[in-house]
Scaffold this motif. Structure first.
Motif, PDB file in Angstrom:
ATOM      1  N   TYR A 114      -1.559   9.456  10.984  1.00 52.03           N
ATOM      2  CA  TYR A 114      -2.496   8.812  10.056  1.00 52.03           C
ATOM      3  C   TYR A 114      -3.211   9.859   9.200  1.00 52.03           C
ATOM      4  O   TYR A 114      -3.477   9.636   8.018  1.00 52.03           O
ATOM      5  CB  TYR A 114      -3.527   7.987  10.832  1.00 52.03           C
ATOM      6  CG  TYR A 114      -2.937   6.806  11.588  1.00 52.03           C
ATOM      7  CD1 TYR A 114      -2.132   5.880  10.951  1.00 52.03           C
ATOM      8  CD2 TYR A 114      -3.196   6.625  12.939  1.00 52.03           C
ATOM      9  CE1 TYR A 114      -1.589   4.799  11.637  1.00 52.03           C
ATOM     10  CE2 TYR A 114      -2.666   5.553  13.640  1.00 52.03           C
ATOM     11  CZ  TYR A 114      -1.866   4.641  12.990  1.00 52.03           C
ATOM     12  OH  TYR A 114      -1.340   3.577  13.670  1.00 52.03           O
TER      13      TYR A 114
ATOM     14  N   THR B 107      -3.257  10.090   5.187  1.00 44.95           N
ATOM     15  CA  THR B 107      -4.556  10.109   4.487  1.00 44.95           C
ATOM     16  C   THR B 107      -4.653  11.321   3.558  1.00 44.95           C
ATOM     17  O   THR B 107      -5.095  11.203   2.403  1.00 44.95           O
ATOM     18  CB  THR B 107      -5.706  10.152   5.513  1.00 44.95           C
ATOM     19  OG1 THR B 107      -5.630   8.992   6.345  1.00 44.95           O
ATOM     20  CG2 THR B 107      -7.058  10.177   4.821  1.00 44.95           C
TER      21      THR B 107
ATOM     22  N   GLN C  33      -4.974  11.280  -0.644  1.00 42.48           N
ATOM     23  CA  GLN C  33      -6.114  11.859  -1.358  1.00 42.48           C
ATOM     24  C   GLN C  33      -5.680  12.861  -2.427  1.00 42.48           C
ATOM     25  O   GLN C  33      -6.361  13.019  -3.441  1.00 42.48           O
ATOM     26  CB  GLN C  33      -7.051  12.546  -0.355  1.00 42.48           C
ATOM     27  CG  GLN C  33      -7.799  11.563   0.542  1.00 42.48           C
ATOM     28  CD  GLN C  33      -8.604  12.262   1.623  1.00 42.48           C
ATOM     29  OE1 GLN C  33      -8.439  13.454   1.860  1.00 42.48           O
ATOM     30  NE2 GLN C  33      -9.466  11.506   2.301  1.00 42.48           N
TER      31      GLN C  33
ATOM     32  N   VAL D 227      -9.006   4.575  11.243  1.00 43.32           N
ATOM     33  CA  VAL D 227      -8.299   5.330  10.190  1.00 43.32           C
ATOM     34  C   VAL D 227      -7.259   4.440   9.521  1.00 43.32           C
ATOM     35  O   VAL D 227      -7.115   4.435   8.293  1.00 43.32           O
ATOM     36  CB  VAL D 227      -7.633   6.583  10.787  1.00 43.32           C
ATOM     37  CG1 VAL D 227      -6.986   7.407   9.680  1.00 43.32           C
ATOM     38  CG2 VAL D 227      -8.645   7.422  11.548  1.00 43.32           C
TER      39      VAL D 227
ATOM     40  N   ILE E 225      -6.807   3.293   5.562  1.00 39.25           N
ATOM     41  CA  ILE E 225      -5.599   3.518   4.761  1.00 39.25           C
ATOM     42  C   ILE E 225      -5.165   2.230   4.079  1.00 39.25           C
ATOM     43  O   ILE E 225      -4.833   2.207   2.883  1.00 39.25           O
ATOM     44  CB  ILE E 225      -4.466   4.079   5.653  1.00 39.25           C
ATOM     45  CG1 ILE E 225      -4.814   5.497   6.117  1.00 39.25           C
ATOM     46  CG2 ILE E 225      -3.137   4.089   4.890  1.00 39.25           C
ATOM     47  CD1 ILE E 225      -3.848   6.065   7.145  1.00 39.25           C
TER      48      ILE E 225
END
Length: 1029
Positions: free
Chosen positions: A152, A156, A160, A192, A196
């Protein structure tokens, strides 16, 4: 030379190989950090690390390969910012290839990919390559929690920094993530994962044909059913998961067709938490949904909400149901309609009206209020909804009001009408003719006036509140309506039977007077002036208390309506003239009458603070008049004047101090300077030219051999100069300060000497640091030291010391410590010791007349904490060194300090100070006992572990004090007995029988408040140790 260079190159490589061997084969963790530190320092390169790992990475044993990759990954996590683009490419290819390796190797590979996902030098296209490899090669849900969390984190990081690249994958990225998340159970990972999914939707990633799959993979957790384990180190709460999932479900209208049936199902379930979560989620969804998404589900949603509000036993469910209905109506209201589209809002509101209207006709039945709440929740959503519902409901309620004759039924109906009227205050209408209430105005006013004349107090109260809301509607009431209303409010203000009605009438009068000053000036002020004059005649004849009560209410009404500058210009002269007529002897002036006038003036002054113009008008009108009356009262007169004697009483002067201070604090510096130029010369030079009536039989000289009456008026000077802004220059300051110091040590009049000391301290506090302050301070110290020597002025000198010390403590002046040391030393003085102990209470307390933040004094933050830190050690040391006869003084001073200290500051010091507090409970002084009990009660609640060590002493002393002669001490002791039950139960159980027997005695106390506390405390001790307690 070449051989030496070769040896230097081999040496570090050999050391690196040793570190690698220790990590991989020796199963030691430390070498990884050492290698990373050496890479960051430049001793090795990442390439050298890879070369040193060569044999480990190719070892046939999976665990060895895993350790080798783990070392490389840990180095990369710390050194990824040093990597070059070419190195990143090779490392990515290596790690992608390792994803096909044995499952024992995968966790270390994922750690390396996480490090590389943070690289700034990552070339375009590699993020997509990494994610494709993970989606294809790794079965994420078979991994451990920490490894799933790593996946995850990789996703992530790429979202970004590589958003456009990932969007190039289209719906494949969404599908890949769905596979990754499907089946996740750990709350740490879910937080998390939910974030997402929210980013996927909010940042417009392509969902393709996978909308339903994405919904299913997240909605399977709804509603959240999670209870954090005890002592959970991660601190994840159920509410965190609920809010995170709700943000996902309510993030897109594309979920509506799947989510709304789920929400309806959960609302209809029997589980309270599911109902609440579903209604709150529906509320959130309405912010992004439109008519299109809601259309097919409106009947079912309305049926579920209606059932919950009608039938639920939970106030929380009712509140959330009403909020959801409000949001649904708001959503339908803001949707733009096509010309040929169905108006869903109209049909939705019609359904609500159809199901709720008939219940409004049954004011005694239980569904009347739920129906009204549902209608009001919908009506409050938009102007359209408000107009629609009001136009249908108001005629019905007006009819029902006249149909039902009982007061309680009418009150219920009027309260419902009031609720709908309040909703109209939210919406503004540019066109006066469009206002929906215009058509009901006459009926509403008639109904309200009927309520105001009803004998039922409760119906009167609702009528008053309803008229206040009607009056707040712009341009609704006519002048005739206002005249009638003023008449009713005037009548209600003088009702003698019930206090609630006249208090409510005064509040409504104040609110409406601000909106309709002309109506109140024309119709109410003349009536009050006439009533005031009639009251003066009654007072002069000494009539019965009933007429005195009407007189006091008239004064309160005058102050209550002084909410507009134009009205203040009429009410203030009336009040001042009334006081002047008292001075001329035409009215019997008792202390209570004068105090009532002063209280009304105080309330007017407070209302004037909101408007600079009114503030200046009040100041320049009231302050000279009050000063003139006071100066007149202080003059020797042949004729006996009751008022002159009353005006010089301590209580009345304190009331005048409050009025003058309030009238001064909000002045602008320019206007304050104009006023100070008149008032200071009045007291120093006897300049009376600015007073309205300035013909006095002798000079006004409060400082130069003036009479006792004149000296008492220094309190009024204090009220003025100590309320001025700090930047206002005071004329003749040197002379004023010297005169104040001299008067402060005058033994003939304690009141005036205390006022002079307070005035000196108030001015000293505001002066900027410098030579002038030092000179005044030295002047005061010299006077104090001279006065504290044996003689008639000791008490006055001590008072000056106390107030000067407070002035310095508040502003953190360097010399404050010297004065507090002097004060602490006086605790051992046989004569001044008890007063010095009480002085610590003054130092720690907030004053009301001087040295206040409102009066522009310099009050530093946390001055109490600093005073505690600087002085409590000396108090404790002094207590231990003092003789037995003065020890109570130290205990009293310490108790005052601790009682006013913020509890978070006191708790760390509690173990060292608790023994002294317990000893203070044995002191015979009731003030010490009460102060200590007040200090201990919150500590019993906030520091039970420390307090439980002394439970035997606490129980004994509290029970002894519950029989104290002082009622306040008995109440405080019983409250502490109640608070004791918060200590650990096993510690208290041995004392339970003793305490229950002892608490039977205060149950028969002669004071009701003591009996009430005894019942409460004894009940808690009875329940101690019982199941569920």
């Amino acid at each position: 030379m070449a051989a030496a260079a070769a040896l230097e190159a081999v040496a570090p490589t050999g050391a690196l190989w040793g570190l690698v061997h220790d990590f991989v084969m020796g199963q030691q963790e430390g070498p990884a950090d050492q290698v990373a530190a050496d890479v960051k320092s430049g001793s090795y390169t990442v390439l050298q690390v890879v070369e040193a790992l060569g044999s480990s990475l190719e070892n046939p044993e999976p665990r060895t390969r895993a350790r080798g990759i783990q070392l490389l990954s840990q180095v990369l996590l710390q050194c990824q910012s040093l990597l070059l683009e070419k190195e990143v490419v090779h490392l990515i290819l290596f790690y992608e290839n390792q994803l096909k390796d044995h499952h024992l190797v995968i966790p270390s590979v994922l750690q390396g990919l996480r490090a590389l996902s943070l690289c700034v030098a990552l070339p375009p296209g590699l993020a997509v390559s990494v994610l494709k490899a993970i989606f294809q090669e790794v079965h994420v849900q078979s991994l451990l929690q920490v490894d799933r969390h790593t996946v995850y984190s990789i996703i992530t990081n790429f979202m970004q920094t590589r958003e456009e690249e990932l969007k190039g994958l289209g719906a494949d990225f969404t599908f890949g993530f769905i596979q990754v998340m499907d089946g996740e159970k750990d709350p740490r990972n879910l937080l998390v994962a939910f974030r997402i999914v929210h980013d996927l939707i909010s940042r417009d990633y392509s969902l393709g044909p996978f909308v339903e799959e994405l919904f299913e993979v997240t909605s399977c957790y709804f509603p959240i059913d999670f209870t954090p384990p005890p002592n959970d180190p991660h601190g994840i709460q159920r509410e965190d998961l609920i809010l995170s999932l709700r943000a996902v479900l309510a993030s897109t209208p594309r979920f509506a067709e799947f989510l709304l049936p789920l929400l309806i199902e959960k609302v209809d379930s029997e589980i309270l938490s599911a109902k609440l979560d579903s209604l709150q989620t529906l509320n959130a969804c309405c912010a992004v949904y439109g008519q299109k998404e809601l259309k097919d589900f409106l009947p079912s949603l309305w049926a579920s909400i209606r059932r919950e509000v009608f039938q639920t036993a939970s106030e929380r469910v009712e509140a959330d149901g009403l909020a959801a209905l409000h949001s649904l109506t708001a959503c339908l209201s803001r949707s733009v309609l096509r010309a040929d589209a169905e108006d869903l809002l109209d049909s939705f509101l019609s359904n609500i009206l159809q199901d709720c209207r008939h219940h409004l006709c049954e004011p005694d039945m239980k569904l009347v209020w739920p129906s009204a709440k549902l209608l009001q929740a919908a009506a409050g959503a938009s102007a359209r909804a408000c107009d629609h519902i009001t136009s249908n409901v108001l005629p019905l309620l007006l009819e029902q009001f006249h149909k039902h004759g009982q007061s309680n039924q009418r009150r219920t109906i009027l309260e419902m009408i009031l609720g709908f009227l309040k909703l109209h205050q939210k919406w503004s209408y540019e066109d006066k003719e469009e206002r929906p209430l215009n058509g009901f105005k006459d009926q509403l006013c008639s109904l309200v006036f009927m309520a105001l004349t009803d004998p039922s107090t409760q119906l009167q109260l609702v009528g008053i509140r309803t008229f206040a809301v009607l009056g707040a509607q712009p341009d609704l009431l006519s002048s005739g309506d206002l005249e009638l209303a003023v008449g009713h409010l005037y009548r209600l203000s003088f009702l003698e039977e019930d206090s609630q009605s006249w208090v409510a009438a005064l509040e409504a009068s104040g609110a409406l007077a601000a909106l309709y000053p002309i109506a109140f000036s024309s119709h109410l002020v003349p009536k009050l002036a006439e009533e005031l004059h009639r009251g003066e005649l009654d007072l002069s004849r000494g009539d019965e208390p009933t007429k005195r009560s009407r007189h006091l209410r008239c004064l309160q009404a005058l102050s209550a309506i002084s909410t507009h500058p134009n009205i203040v210009k009429e009410t203030l002269p009336l009040l001042l003239q009334h006081l002047c007529r008292m001075n001329k002897g035409t009215v019997v002036a008792e202390t209570s009458e004068v105090l009532a006038v002063c209280q009304s003036l105080q309330q007017v002054a407070e209302k004037c603070q909101r408007d600079p113009e009114s503030c200046w008008y009040f100041h320049q009108t009231a302050v000279p008049c009050l000063l003139a009356l006071a100066v007149q009262a202080s003059m020797p007169e042949k004729e006996h004047s009751v008022l002159r004697k009353v005006l010089l009483e301590d209580e009345v002067l304190a009331a005048l101090v409050s009025v003058i201070g309030t009238a001064t604090t909000h002045l602008s510096p320019d206007l304050a300077a104009q006023s100070v130029a008149h008032i200071v010369p009045l007291f120093l030079d006897g300049n009376i030219s600015f007073l309205p009536e300035n013909s006095f039989p002798c000079r006004f000289q409060p400082f130069q051999d003036g009479s006792s009456g004149q000296r008492r008026l220094v309190a009024l000077l204090m009220a003025f100069v100590c309320s001025l802004p700090r930047n206002v220059e005071i004329p003749q300051l040197n002379q004023l300060m010297r005169e104040l110091v001299e008067l402060s040590c005058c033994p003939s009049c304690p009141f005036s000497s205390t006022a002079a000391a307070k005035c000196f301290a108030g001015l000293l506090n505001k002066l900027p640091a410098g030579q002038q302050v030092d000179e005044f301070l030295q002047l005061a110290v010299d006077k104090v030291e001279a006065g504290l020597s044996p003689g008639p002025c000791r008490s006055q000198a001590f008072t000056l010391l106390l107030w000067v010390t407070k002035a310095l403590v508040l502003r953190y002046h360097p010399l404050s410590s010297c004065l507090t040391d002097r004060l602490t030393g006086l605790l051992s003085d046989p004569e001044l010791g008890p007063a010095a102990a009480d002085g610590f209470s003054l130092l720690m307390s907030d004053c009301t007349d001087v040295l206040t933040r409102a009066g522009h004094a310099e009050v530093r933050l946390m001055f109490r904490q600093r005073f505690f830190t600087d002085n409590v050690p000396a108090l404790v040391q002094g207590f231990h060194a003092a003789s037995q006869d003065v020890k109570p003084n130290y205990l009293k001073g310490l108790s005052h300090v601790l009682n006013r200290l913020p509890k978070p500051v006191l708790l760390p010091e509690l173990p060292t100070l608790l023994s002294l507090l317990l000893e203070a409970l044995s002191c015979s002084d009731c003030v010490v006992q009460l102060s200590t009990l007040s200090c201990l009660q919150p500590l019993l609640l906030e520091a039970p572990q420390v307090m439980s060590l002394h439970v035997d002493t606490l129980v004994t002393k509290f029970l002894n004090l519950s029989s104290s002669p002082s009622m306040a001490v008995r109440i405080a002791a019983l409250r502490c007995m109640h608070a004791l039950t918060r200590l650990p139960t096993p510690v208290l159980l041995p004392y339970k029988p003793q305490v229950i027997r002892a608490l039977a005695k205060p149950l028969d106390d002669k004071k009701r408040l003591v009996r009430k506390e005894a019942v409460s405390a004894r009940g808690e001790w009875f329940l101690l140790g019982s199941p569920g307690s």
